[in-house]
Design an enzyme around this catalytic site. Sequence first.
Site, PDB file in Angstrom:
ATOM      1  CG  ASP A 171     -71.974  33.834   9.199  1.00  0.00           C
ATOM      2  OD1 ASP A 171     -72.444  33.182  10.382  1.00  0.00           O
ATOM      3  OD2 ASP A 171     -72.281  35.066   9.217  1.00  0.00           O
ATOM      4  CD  GLU A 179     -73.959  39.278  -2.129  1.00  0.00           C
ATOM      5  OE1 GLU A 179     -74.019  39.508  -3.111  1.00  0.00           O
ATOM      6  OE2 GLU A 179     -72.798  38.167  -2.305  1.00  0.00           O
ATOM      7  CG  HIS A 182     -72.831  44.351  -3.738  1.00  0.00           C
ATOM      8  ND1 HIS A 182     -71.814  45.089  -3.411  1.00  0.00           N
ATOM      9  CD2 HIS A 182     -72.191  42.886  -3.718  1.00  0.00           C
ATOM     10  CE1 HIS A 182     -70.922  44.355  -3.639  1.00  0.00           C
ATOM     11  NE2 HIS A 182     -71.166  42.661  -3.836  1.00  0.00           N
ATOM     12  CG  ASP A 188     -67.684  42.417  -4.543  1.00  0.00           C
ATOM     13  OD1 ASP A 188     -67.630  42.048  -2.815  1.00  0.00           O
ATOM     14  OD2 ASP A 188     -68.269  42.142  -5.673  1.00  0.00           O
TER      15      ASP A 188
HETATM   16 ZN   LIG Z   1     -69.971  41.340  -3.631  1.00  0.00          ZN
END
Ligand SMILES: [Zn+2]
Length: 239
Positions: A171, A179, A182, A188
Amino acid sequence: MISSRTGARSAKTSRRLVALALGLGLASAALGTASPASARTAARTAAHPAPAGSTLAASARYAGSAEDAANNKAFFDAVLKSVAEKQAAHPNLKSVTVYYNASQAPSFRSQISSAASIWNSSVSNVKLQATSSGADFAYYEGSDPRGSYASTDGHGSGYIFLDYAQNRQYDSIRVAAHETGHVLGLPDHYSGPCSELMSGGGPGPSCTNRYPDATERARVDQLWAYGLAKALAAVNTGR
Ligand SMILES: [Zn+2]
């Protein structure tokens, strides 16, 4: 969602190099003007040649074996420093805004915009806003066997790379929102459930959740309350 750009370099060394770059005042590079994309791509390719059967390898890595926490942290530090410098220069700014330049990722214009809206409606201590110059970080697009990732250019400036193939398989708004997580300081967490944004590709391509969960939201608000204060103090004392 993955990043192995720093390769074998240790996390500690990586942090030290970034700290050095920041100390030299290279953090506030004008992301909106100079575009080192081609040079960067060449450097990436040279440093990390795609392994044989890279499409399969990329899928496997995406599921979580190659997360690069040090690089994500360096990226966040670069964004934080850039924002702190603006806050220091304009102490009357009331809200904390992180400016992004999406002009180098034209295929993902709507996904990036959606990701910004998702985060802006999810957290209160920091806001994302598009700009065409003087951005704190930029989005780029292209093809990379390692998929999408957040990284720094080695001079303290952060960027997000969005990979075409991965955005077709997964998706695309979830990828962009992940992203962008971050950017806001989240690491993560591939082993997490689909309800987490930072589990990325861990739950597989069928996961289409595009929103951070309550824990992720609280963490970002906390990071921008305390992390920015620290970065601001560092800027003001000239470190
Ligand atoms: Zn990542």
